[in-house]
Design a protein around this motif. Structure first.
Motif, PDB file in Angstrom:
ATOM      1  N   GLY A   1      -9.133   3.033 -12.410  1.00 33.91           N
ATOM      2  CA  GLY A   1      -7.702   2.979 -12.721  1.00 33.91           C
ATOM      3  C   GLY A   1      -7.447   2.443 -14.113  1.00 33.91           C
ATOM      4  O   GLY A   1      -6.708   3.039 -14.898  1.00 33.91           O
TER       5      GLY A   1
ATOM      6  N   MET B   1     -11.961   1.416  -7.596  1.00 36.74           N
ATOM      7  CA  MET B   1     -10.661   2.005  -7.958  1.00 36.74           C
ATOM      8  C   MET B   1     -10.003   1.249  -9.107  1.00 36.74           C
ATOM      9  O   MET B   1      -9.372   1.852  -9.972  1.00 36.74           O
ATOM     10  CB  MET B   1      -9.726   2.021  -6.743  1.00 36.74           C
ATOM     11  CG  MET B   1     -10.091   3.030  -5.689  1.00 36.74           C
ATOM     12  SD  MET B   1     -10.051   4.720  -6.287  1.00 36.74           S
ATOM     13  CE  MET B   1      -8.356   5.162  -5.950  1.00 36.74           C
TER      14      MET B   1
ATOM     15  N   HIS C   1     -11.478   8.527  -9.247  1.00 34.39           N
ATOM     16  CA  HIS C   1     -10.245   7.922  -8.731  1.00 34.39           C
ATOM     17  C   HIS C   1      -9.621   8.804  -7.655  1.00 34.39           C
ATOM     18  O   HIS C   1      -9.207   8.331  -6.610  1.00 34.39           O
ATOM     19  CB  HIS C   1      -9.270   7.696  -9.889  1.00 34.39           C
ATOM     20  CG  HIS C   1      -8.260   6.612  -9.625  1.00 34.39           C
ATOM     21  ND1 HIS C   1      -8.567   5.286  -9.713  1.00 34.39           N
ATOM     22  CD2 HIS C   1      -6.949   6.660  -9.247  1.00 34.39           C
ATOM     23  CE1 HIS C   1      -7.489   4.552  -9.421  1.00 34.39           C
ATOM     24  NE2 HIS C   1      -6.488   5.371  -9.132  1.00 34.39           N
TER      25      HIS C   1
ATOM     26  N   LYS D   1       0.839  -1.205   0.000  1.00 33.74           N
ATOM     27  CA  LYS D   1       0.000   0.000   0.000  1.00 33.74           C
ATOM     28  C   LYS D   1       0.871   1.251   0.000  1.00 33.74           C
ATOM     29  O   LYS D   1       0.490   2.272  -0.566  1.00 33.74           O
ATOM     30  CB  LYS D   1      -0.960   0.001   1.203  1.00 33.74           C
ATOM     31  CG  LYS D   1      -2.215  -0.817   1.043  1.00 33.74           C
ATOM     32  CD  LYS D   1      -3.069  -0.443  -0.179  1.00 33.74           C
ATOM     33  CE  LYS D   1      -3.497   0.999  -0.211  1.00 33.74           C
ATOM     34  NZ  LYS D   1      -4.787   1.255   0.389  1.00 33.74           N
TER      35      LYS D   1
ATOM     36  N   MET E   1       1.646   1.904  -3.473  1.00 32.55           N
ATOM     37  CA  MET E   1       0.470   2.527  -4.110  1.00 32.55           C
ATOM     38  C   MET E   1       0.405   4.010  -3.771  1.00 32.55           C
ATOM     39  O   MET E   1       0.137   4.854  -4.627  1.00 32.55           O
ATOM     40  CB  MET E   1      -0.836   1.870  -3.628  1.00 32.55           C
ATOM     41  CG  MET E   1      -1.181   0.540  -4.205  1.00 32.55           C
ATOM     42  SD  MET E   1      -1.074   0.449  -5.980  1.00 32.55           S
ATOM     43  CE  MET E   1      -2.623   1.156  -6.488  1.00 32.55           C
ATOM     44  N   ALA E   2       0.649   4.317  -2.491  1.00 30.94           N
ATOM     45  CA  ALA E   2       0.537   5.706  -2.054  1.00 30.94           C
ATOM     46  C   ALA E   2       1.655   6.556  -2.653  1.00 30.94           C
ATOM     47  O   ALA E   2       1.416   7.660  -3.147  1.00 30.94           O
ATOM     48  CB  ALA E   2       0.560   5.784  -0.532  1.00 30.94           C
TER      49      ALA E   2
ATOM     50  N   SER F   1      -8.120  -1.148   1.892  1.00 28.80           N
ATOM     51  CA  SER F   1      -8.213  -0.129   0.848  1.00 28.80           C
ATOM     52  C   SER F   1      -8.841   1.158   1.382  1.00 28.80           C
ATOM     53  O   SER F   1      -9.338   1.970   0.617  1.00 28.80           O
ATOM     54  CB  SER F   1      -9.042  -0.641  -0.342  1.00 28.80           C
ATOM     55  OG  SER F   1      -8.359  -1.671  -1.011  1.00 28.80           O
TER      56      SER F   1
ATOM     57  N   THR G   1      -3.005   5.956   4.296  1.00 27.49           N
ATOM     58  CA  THR G   1      -1.981   4.938   4.042  1.00 27.49           C
ATOM     59  C   THR G   1      -0.633   5.359   4.599  1.00 27.49           C
ATOM     60  O   THR G   1       0.110   4.546   5.126  1.00 27.49           O
ATOM     61  CB  THR G   1      -1.866   4.664   2.533  1.00 27.49           C
ATOM     62  OG1 THR G   1      -3.151   4.295   2.046  1.00 27.49           O
ATOM     63  CG2 THR G   1      -0.887   3.544   2.237  1.00 27.49           C
TER      64      THR G   1
ATOM     65  N   SER H   1      -7.054   8.678   0.701  1.00 25.61           N
ATOM     66  CA  SER H   1      -6.333   7.437   0.972  1.00 25.61           C
ATOM     67  C   SER H   1      -4.846   7.691   1.202  1.00 25.61           C
ATOM     68  O   SER H   1      -4.228   7.042   2.036  1.00 25.61           O
ATOM     69  CB  SER H   1      -6.493   6.479  -0.204  1.00 25.61           C
ATOM     70  OG  SER H   1      -7.339   5.417   0.136  1.00 25.61           O
TER      71      SER H   1
ATOM     72  N   HIS I   1       2.292   1.355  -9.967  1.00 27.82           N
ATOM     73  CA  HIS I   1       0.934   1.621  -9.484  1.00 27.82           C
ATOM     74  C   HIS I   1      -0.055   0.611 -10.072  1.00 27.82           C
ATOM     75  O   HIS I   1      -0.867   0.038  -9.349  1.00 27.82           O
ATOM     76  CB  HIS I   1       0.558   3.054  -9.862  1.00 27.82           C
ATOM     77  CG  HIS I   1      -0.645   3.593  -9.166  1.00 27.82           C
ATOM     78  ND1 HIS I   1      -0.597   4.090  -7.890  1.00 27.82           N
ATOM     79  CD2 HIS I   1      -1.936   3.728  -9.563  1.00 27.82           C
ATOM     80  CE1 HIS I   1      -1.803   4.500  -7.533  1.00 27.82           C
ATOM     81  NE2 HIS I   1      -2.642   4.294  -8.528  1.00 27.82           N
TER      82      HIS I   1
HETATM   83  C1  HEM Z   1      -3.651   9.790 -13.327  1.00 28.78           C
HETATM   84  C2  HEM Z   1      -3.383   8.633 -12.909  1.00 28.78           C
HETATM   85  C3  HEM Z   1      -3.578   8.125 -11.481  1.00 28.78           C
HETATM   86  C4  HEM Z   1      -3.560   8.804 -10.292  1.00 28.78           C
HETATM   87  C5  HEM Z   1      -3.344  10.286 -10.056  1.00 28.78           C
HETATM   88  C6  HEM Z   1      -3.795   7.830  -9.249  1.00 28.78           C
HETATM   89  C7  HEM Z   1      -3.842   8.116  -7.899  1.00 28.78           C
HETATM   90  C8  HEM Z   1      -4.093   7.198  -6.910  1.00 28.78           C
HETATM   91  C9  HEM Z   1      -4.019   7.456  -5.507  1.00 28.78           C
HETATM   92  C10 HEM Z   1      -3.616   8.785  -4.878  1.00 28.78           C
HETATM   93  C11 HEM Z   1      -4.377   6.303  -4.854  1.00 28.78           C
HETATM   94  C12 HEM Z   1      -4.448   6.085  -3.344  1.00 28.78           C
HETATM   95  C13 HEM Z   1      -3.251   5.301  -2.853  1.00 28.78           C
HETATM   96  C14 HEM Z   1      -3.430   4.909  -1.412  1.00 28.78           C
HETATM   97  O1  HEM Z   1      -4.215   4.013  -1.122  1.00 28.78           O
HETATM   98  O2  HEM Z   1      -2.820   5.534  -0.552  1.00 28.78           O
HETATM   99  C15 HEM Z   1      -4.700   5.328  -5.849  1.00 28.78           C
HETATM  100  C16 HEM Z   1      -5.159   4.045  -5.581  1.00 28.78           C
HETATM  101  C17 HEM Z   1      -5.403   3.098  -6.540  1.00 28.78           C
HETATM  102  N1  HEM Z   1      -5.122   3.204  -7.897  1.00 28.78           N
HETATM  103 FE1  HEM Z   1      -4.553   4.864  -8.854  1.00 28.78          FE
HETATM  104  N2  HEM Z   1      -3.968   6.592  -9.809  1.00 28.78           N
HETATM  105  C18 HEM Z   1      -3.825   6.741 -11.184  1.00 28.78           C
HETATM  106  C19 HEM Z   1      -3.880   5.731 -12.131  1.00 28.78           C
HETATM  107  C20 HEM Z   1      -4.206   4.400 -11.852  1.00 28.78           C
HETATM  108  C21 HEM Z   1      -4.186   3.349 -12.826  1.00 28.78           C
HETATM  109  C22 HEM Z   1      -3.761   3.508 -14.295  1.00 28.78           C
HETATM  110  C23 HEM Z   1      -4.593   2.206 -12.204  1.00 28.78           C
HETATM  111  C24 HEM Z   1      -4.733   0.879 -12.894  1.00 28.78           C
HETATM  112  C25 HEM Z   1      -4.631  -0.286 -12.327  1.00 28.78           C
HETATM  113  C26 HEM Z   1      -4.872   2.553 -10.801  1.00 28.78           C
HETATM  114  C27 HEM Z   1      -5.346   1.686  -9.833  1.00 28.78           C
HETATM  115  C28 HEM Z   1      -5.494   2.007  -8.493  1.00 28.78           C
HETATM  116  C29 HEM Z   1      -6.032   1.106  -7.500  1.00 28.78           C
HETATM  117  C30 HEM Z   1      -6.565  -0.307  -7.737  1.00 28.78           C
HETATM  118  C31 HEM Z   1      -5.986   1.793  -6.278  1.00 28.78           C
HETATM  119  C32 HEM Z   1      -6.496   1.287  -4.917  1.00 28.78           C
HETATM  120  C33 HEM Z   1      -5.506   0.399  -4.226  1.00 28.78           C
HETATM  121  C34 HEM Z   1      -6.075  -0.067  -2.904  1.00 28.78           C
HETATM  122  O3  HEM Z   1      -6.273   0.755  -2.016  1.00 28.78           O
HETATM  123  O4  HEM Z   1      -6.334  -1.243  -2.746  1.00 28.78           O
HETATM  124  N3  HEM Z   1      -4.606   3.895 -10.642  1.00 28.78           N
HETATM  125  N4  HEM Z   1      -4.503   5.876  -7.103  1.00 28.78           N
END
Ligand code: HEM
Ligand code: SF4
Ligand code: FES
Lengths: 223, 252
Positions: free
Chosen positions: A111, A107, A171, A14, A17-18, B215, A182, A178, A73
């Motif tokens: 994503g 998400m 998102h 995580k 991810m963050a 999450s 996180t 988050s 990510h």
């Molecule tokens: C402009 C592009 C993107 C931005 C700014 C972005 C930003 C973020 C941020 C800030 C988080 C929170 C992280 C945390 O939990 O602390 C997140 C979570 C997540 N992102 Fe992205 N993201 C982007 C693109 C994508 C893409 C391309 C995917 C494709 C798989 C994706 C899948 C996810 C998933 C599945 C989570 C949730 C993870 C979890 O908490 O289990 N994101 N994203």
């Protein structure tokens, strides 16, 4: 702590991810600020594009860094989602979600849609393999202003970008809050308003991006 | 009042299981939910039907044994209330009520609404304790603890280990349970010594047992009968980051 543990840990992954989400978020904010130079007219955004290209070697460092961030990510996003799905093999017949948001629970879909959009967007404005033909300004610099305006005069392009930025809103509306949870920067004082702040930040970002295709399509402000 | 129940019936861990519909008639609003289930079971026994198996013990909201997902809410619709403390006045005459077990890969169904929660015991065994050297009993107030820390630790210690957080979580994660233990012990000088190792071993055990990851959905906090705050999950994440520079040895 060995990296080996970090990439298997429930918290470690995580944190990846963050960290990568934070980088992507920072990029999105910077990108919006750059885009807003279109409101200064053709000179504004073309000058911005020229300055950007003068940074050439550094620009590549940024691009590779972003590519790595997106890669990690997406990779961890998919791994975590698959693992989380398999943690409940038998679904509830009835299930309520008193606190979680639809944006949060989807998400992976927002994503993956964003990933698709990023690909499309690069083909459109970076590699220029799709979209209307555009003239080159002195040398190999495209007329970025015309490139954008000609595209967004077409309903298809304007609509696609508006839809993509709506997905971005979803998102970020979960992702921004988050980030703090996180990375452990959250407590009983910040918890109640962080969710609202997150949605506000997401609205401002998405509205900023969306304003450009919308105003161009309707021929307002930018002629 | 009269109710229609849709109850999960499953003969054993291998059985597929399905919902069965039963009538609950002449239910008093003053009955607890479990008393209502007792009445329904008596009726089933009279009809020669196997009664519904469900877990319960103290029936006063402190042991964490009762465990039913009622109309999609673990522990039912009333906030900060266990099933045993839920009363029928929360329902209306004619209501349809869906009753399901905690659903998680880590909690196999033993029978009907009874699940095996020993995975949570193994999470505690992985680090949810303080090591105490043998010897004389230390003086109760020899170690001073700031009041705020003691109170925060007590808030976390309210967890009764029921597993509703897992049942509520869209990811089937046990993060709130683990965070309540990590948060409680890390706040106290006795637990501080092992804080770095504890956060690693407990969160690793969580994945090994087949629970999901967090999450940041917070459905756990809404379901928790003791109102454990997700601020403890933020604290757990903080503890993990602070553990990073210390270097973590795999199992010793
Ligand atoms: C402009 C592009 C993107 C931005 C700014 C972005 C930003 C973020 C941020 C800030 C988080 C929170 C992280 C945390 O939990 O602390 C997140 C979570 C997540 N992102 Fe992205 N993201 C982007 C693109 C994508 C893409 C391309 C995917 C494709 C798989 C994706 C899948 C996810 C998933 C599945 C989570 C949730 C993870 C979890 O908490 O289990 N994101 N994203
Ligand atoms: S944190 Fe709350 S819901 Fe989870 S096990 Fe403890 S008391 Fe039950
Ligand atoms: S039976 Fe003990 S908490 Fe419900």
């Amino acid at each position: 702590m060995p990296l080996k543990h970090l990439i298997r840990s429930a918290v470690g992954r995580k944190l990846f991810m963050a960290a990568t989400g934070f980088i992507l978020f920072g990029f999105v904010v910077a990108h919006l600020l750059g885009n807003l130079s279109i409101y200064l007219g053709a000179d504004g955004i073309n000058a911005y594009a020229r300055h950007l290209h003068q940074l050439e070697p550094l620009l590549w460092v940024f691009r590779l860094g972003l590519l790595a961030a997106v890669g990690l990510h997406v990779l961890f996003g998919i791994i975590l989602t698959l693992e989380n799905r398999s943690a409940r093999p038998v679904a509830y017949k009835r299930k309520k979600h008193p606190r979680s948001s639809l944006a949060g629970r989807t998400m992976i879909y927002s994503g993956l849609l964003l990933a698709t959009f990023i690909g499309l967007h690069l083909l459109h404005f970076t590699f220029r393999t799709i979209g209307p033909q555009i003239e080159m300004l002195n040398g190999d610099m495209p007329n970025v202003f015309r490139m954008i305006v000609d595209s967004f005069r077409q309903a298809g392009y304007a609509l696609t970008y508006v839809a993509a930025m709506t997905v971005l809103f979803f998102h970020i509306s979960h992702g921004f809050a988050s980030l703090f949870q996180t990375s452990g920067i959250n407590n009983e004082v910040t918890l109640p308003w962080l969710g609202r702040l997150s949605r506000t930040v997401a609205i401002i970002l998405a509205a900023g991006f969306v304003s450009i295709p919308v105003l161009i399509f309707f021929g307002l402000v930018i002629k | 009042m009269d109710l229609t129940l849709h109850v999960w019936r499953q003969k054993g861990p291998k059985d597929k299981g399905k919902l069965a519909t039963y009538k609950a008639t002449d239910i008093s609003p003053d009955m607890s939910f479990l008393e209502m289930m007792d009445v329904v079971n008596e009726g089933l026994i009279k009809q020669g039907i196997e009664p519904v198996a469900f877990d319960h013990d103290c029936r006063e909201g402190i042991c964490g044994t009762c465990s039913q997902v009622i109309n999609g809410d673990p522990h039912g619709p009333q906030a900060k209330t266990t099933v045993c403390q839920l009363h029928m006045r929360q329902f209306k005459d004619g209501d349809e009520i869906y009753i399901e077990p905690w659903r998680s890969r880590a909690f196999p169904v033993i029978r009907d609404l009874v699940v095996d929660r020993s995975a949570m015991d193994r999470l505690i065994q992985a680090g949810g304790y303080v090591s105490v050297s043998t010897g004389g009993v230390p003086d109760a107030n020899a170690i001073l603890i700031p009041k705020d820390d003691a109170e925060t630790a007590m808030d976390a210690a309210e967890c009764i280990g029921c597993g509703a957080c897992v049942a509520a979580c869209p990811n089937g994660s046990a993060m709130l349970f683990v965070a309540s233990k990590v948060g409680q012990l890390a706040k106290l000088p006795q637990g501080r010594a092992e804080a770095a190792r504890r956060v690693c071993t407990m969160t690793d055990a969580m994945i090994e047992e087949g629970f999901g990851n967090c999450s940041n959905h917070y459905d756990c906090e809404a379901a928790c009968p003791k109102g454990i705050s997700v601020k403890f999950i933020a604290q757990l994440n903080r503890e993990y980051i602070m553990a990073l520079p210390k270097g973590y040895k795999e199992k010793e």
